[in-house]
Scaffold this active site. Structure first.
Site, PDB file in Angstrom:
ATOM      1  N   GLU A 160      -5.538  -4.872  10.849  1.00 57.50           N
ATOM      2  CA  GLU A 160      -4.568  -3.798  11.033  1.00 57.50           C
ATOM      3  C   GLU A 160      -4.928  -2.993  12.276  1.00 57.50           C
ATOM      4  O   GLU A 160      -5.781  -2.094  12.215  1.00 57.50           O
ATOM      5  CB  GLU A 160      -4.592  -2.854   9.828  1.00 57.50           C
ATOM      6  CG  GLU A 160      -4.233  -3.495   8.519  1.00 57.50           C
ATOM      7  CD  GLU A 160      -3.642  -2.478   7.550  1.00 57.50           C
ATOM      8  OE1 GLU A 160      -2.500  -2.663   7.125  1.00 57.50           O
ATOM      9  OE2 GLU A 160      -4.317  -1.482   7.250  1.00 57.50           O
ATOM     10  N   SER A 216       3.023  -1.726  10.574  1.00 57.87           N
ATOM     11  CA  SER A 216       4.460  -1.734  10.869  1.00 57.87           C
ATOM     12  C   SER A 216       5.164  -3.049  10.527  1.00 57.87           C
ATOM     13  O   SER A 216       6.110  -3.443  11.212  1.00 57.87           O
ATOM     14  CB  SER A 216       4.715  -1.342  12.332  1.00 57.87           C
ATOM     15  OG  SER A 216       4.316   0.000  12.540  1.00 57.87           O
ATOM     16  N   ASN A 233       0.866  -1.185   0.000  1.00 55.13           N
ATOM     17  CA  ASN A 233       0.000   0.000   0.000  1.00 55.13           C
ATOM     18  C   ASN A 233       0.898   1.230   0.000  1.00 55.13           C
ATOM     19  O   ASN A 233       1.430   1.612   1.036  1.00 55.13           O
ATOM     20  CB  ASN A 233      -0.881  -0.051   1.266  1.00 55.13           C
ATOM     21  CG  ASN A 233      -1.736   1.186   1.431  1.00 55.13           C
ATOM     22  OD1 ASN A 233      -1.836   2.013   0.517  1.00 55.13           O
ATOM     23  ND2 ASN A 233      -2.356   1.325   2.594  1.00 55.13           N
ATOM     24  N   TRP A 234       1.067   1.807  -1.190  1.00 54.91           N
ATOM     25  CA  TRP A 234       2.023   2.923  -1.313  1.00 54.91           C
ATOM     26  C   TRP A 234       1.456   4.256  -0.815  1.00 54.91           C
ATOM     27  O   TRP A 234       2.151   5.267  -0.845  1.00 54.91           O
ATOM     28  CB  TRP A 234       2.500   3.033  -2.764  1.00 54.91           C
ATOM     29  CG  TRP A 234       3.436   1.922  -3.163  1.00 54.91           C
ATOM     30  CD1 TRP A 234       3.956   0.969  -2.332  1.00 54.91           C
ATOM     31  CD2 TRP A 234       3.954   1.643  -4.476  1.00 54.91           C
ATOM     32  NE1 TRP A 234       4.770   0.121  -3.047  1.00 54.91           N
ATOM     33  CE2 TRP A 234       4.784   0.508  -4.358  1.00 54.91           C
ATOM     34  CE3 TRP A 234       3.805   2.246  -5.727  1.00 54.91           C
ATOM     35  CZ2 TRP A 234       5.464  -0.034  -5.458  1.00 54.91           C
ATOM     36  CZ3 TRP A 234       4.469   1.706  -6.818  1.00 54.91           C
ATOM     37  CH2 TRP A 234       5.293   0.576  -6.674  1.00 54.91           C
ATOM     38  N   LYS A 235       0.180   4.270  -0.434  1.00 56.91           N
ATOM     39  CA  LYS A 235      -0.453   5.507   0.080  1.00 56.91           C
ATOM     40  C   LYS A 235      -0.095   6.666  -0.859  1.00 56.91           C
ATOM     41  O   LYS A 235      -0.180   6.501  -2.067  1.00 56.91           O
ATOM     42  CB  LYS A 235      -0.007   5.754   1.531  1.00 56.91           C
ATOM     43  CG  LYS A 235      -0.239   4.503   2.394  1.00 56.91           C
ATOM     44  CD  LYS A 235      -0.070   4.724   3.867  1.00 56.91           C
ATOM     45  CE  LYS A 235      -0.247   3.390   4.596  1.00 56.91           C
ATOM     46  NZ  LYS A 235      -0.265   3.514   6.038  1.00 56.91           N
ATOM     47  N   GLU A 256      -6.912   4.695   7.920  1.00 59.82           N
ATOM     48  CA  GLU A 256      -6.717   6.132   7.664  1.00 59.82           C
ATOM     49  C   GLU A 256      -7.975   6.744   7.066  1.00 59.82           C
ATOM     50  O   GLU A 256      -8.278   7.915   7.290  1.00 59.82           O
ATOM     51  CB  GLU A 256      -5.494   6.343   6.744  1.00 59.82           C
ATOM     52  CG  GLU A 256      -4.205   6.156   7.527  1.00 59.82           C
ATOM     53  CD  GLU A 256      -3.062   5.554   6.734  1.00 59.82           C
ATOM     54  OE1 GLU A 256      -3.101   5.576   5.496  1.00 59.82           O
ATOM     55  OE2 GLU A 256      -2.117   5.045   7.379  1.00 59.82           O
ATOM     56  N   GLY A 290       2.610  -0.871   4.374  1.00 61.98           N
ATOM     57  CA  GLY A 290       2.661   0.524   3.958  1.00 61.98           C
ATOM     58  C   GLY A 290       4.092   0.974   3.719  1.00 61.98           C
ATOM     59  O   GLY A 290       4.719   0.620   2.726  1.00 61.98           O
ATOM     60  N   HIS A 299      -9.733   1.202   4.950  1.00 57.14           N
ATOM     61  CA  HIS A 299      -8.440   1.370   5.618  1.00 57.14           C
ATOM     62  C   HIS A 299      -8.607   2.309   6.818  1.00 57.14           C
ATOM     63  O   HIS A 299      -9.408   3.241   6.765  1.00 57.14           O
ATOM     64  CB  HIS A 299      -7.415   1.939   4.631  1.00 57.14           C
ATOM     65  CG  HIS A 299      -6.032   1.960   5.189  1.00 57.14           C
ATOM     66  ND1 HIS A 299      -5.598   2.957   6.030  1.00 57.14           N
ATOM     67  CD2 HIS A 299      -5.011   1.088   5.073  1.00 57.14           C
ATOM     68  CE1 HIS A 299      -4.351   2.686   6.392  1.00 57.14           C
ATOM     69  NE2 HIS A 299      -3.968   1.563   5.819  1.00 57.14           N
ATOM     70  N   GLY A 332       2.026   2.562  10.922  1.00 57.67           N
ATOM     71  CA  GLY A 332       2.979   3.664  10.800  1.00 57.67           C
ATOM     72  C   GLY A 332       3.646   4.066  12.104  1.00 57.67           C
ATOM     73  O   GLY A 332       4.233   5.140  12.197  1.00 57.67           O
TER      74      GLY A 332
HETATM   75  P1  PGA Z   1       2.524   0.606   7.717  1.00 57.35           P
HETATM   76  O1  PGA Z   1       1.078   0.752   7.070  1.00 57.35           O
HETATM   77  O2  PGA Z   1       3.118  -0.677   7.173  1.00 57.35           O
HETATM   78  O3  PGA Z   1       3.288   1.819   7.232  1.00 57.35           O
HETATM   79  O4  PGA Z   1       2.370   0.568   9.187  1.00 57.35           O
HETATM   80  C1  PGA Z   1       0.244  -0.353   6.908  1.00 57.35           C
HETATM   81  C2  PGA Z   1      -1.048   0.070   6.281  1.00 57.35           C
HETATM   82  O5  PGA Z   1      -1.480   1.203   6.511  1.00 57.35           O
HETATM   83  O6  PGA Z   1      -1.672  -0.694   5.543  1.00 57.35           O
END
Ligand code: PGA
Length: 233
Positions: A157, A198, A7-9, A91, A219, A89, A163
């Site tokens: 998650e 993470s 997931n490159w956001k 976020e 991510g 997700h 993150g």
């Molecule tokens: P992260 O994000 O690996 O940077 O913690 C995971 C995600 O949001 O899917």
């Protein structure tokens, strides 16, 4: 074979995304990699990924078409070669106030367009501290009721792990994954349950070696070529 979803956001620009996709396409991996770039570069990244890596999207409009300024429809994503779509997700739930009702609509349009939804679930830190993890995850999974899936991916998650560099213990991951599998088992036959939050090159192998973990949603570490290479090989 594990399913690894990158997931490159909005971490990478257009040029960086294409360059990373090109490098990833050359890796020989025993696992299935799916890359979810940001919307504007979906087509370019698709071309650069080659045959072995699948394409996914990070989000989708809740309606199949019509007046929804700024959104991207499931039909558009599917016609561009997306096979997976991340839905719900954390976020989007927490920063962008996405609701379970919207998430349900998104699941519906993804399935209608013959793509595989990647439904994200997970508790906040205060929910974990007050012993509500399983209750919260079960509630988030209840959006699946009344929908029909041939294929489904659930990503567990924990919000506090995304993150932050923090991860649950292997026992905690196993416990939640077992619950998810129990709940979903009755609804969908082909489901994969991934862990996300993470995941990096140091902890990935241990997490992926758990029997209940069918893969990972990654991510930050998925935007770094050598980290992702190490994780998927
Ligand atoms: P992260 O994000 O690996 O940077 O913690 C995971 C995600 O949001 O899917």
């Amino acid at each position: 074979m594990k399913l690894i979803i990158a997931n490159w956001k909005i971490y990478l620009g257009a040029k960086e995304s294409v360059a990373l996709a090109r490098r990833l396409s050359k890796i020989k991996s025993k696992n299935q990699l799916v890359v979810c770039p940001s919307f504007p570069v979906v087509s370019e990244v698709k071309k650069a990924l080659g045959k072995n890596i699948k394409l996914g999207a990070q989000n989708v409009a809740q309606k199949p078409d019509g007046a929804l300024t700024g959104e991207v429809s499931a039909g558009m994503l599917s016609s561009l070669g997306c096979q997976y779509v991340i839905v719900g997700h954390s976020e989007r739930r927490h920063t962008l106030s996405e609701t379970d009702a919207q998430i349900k609509e998104k699941l519906r349009v993804v399935v209608s367009s013959k793509m595989i939804p990647v439904l994200c679930v997970g508790e906040t830190l205060s929910e974990r501290k007050s012993g509500k993890t399983i209750e919260i995850v079960r509630k988030q999974l209840s959006v699946l009721r009344g929908l029909k899936f041939e294929n489904l991916v659930i990503a567990y998650e924990p919000v506090w792990a995304i993150g932050t560099g923090l991860t649950p213990t292997l026992e905690q991951i196993s416990e939640v994954h077992k619950t998810i599998k129990k709940v979903i088992g009755k609804l969908v036959s082909k489901t994969k349950v991934l862990y996300g939050g993470s995941v990096d090159k140091k902890n990935a192998q241990k997490i992926l070696s758990l029997a209940e973990v069918d893969g990972a949603l990654i991510g930050r570490a998925s935007t770094d070529y050598s980290s992702l290479k190490k994780i998927i090989q």
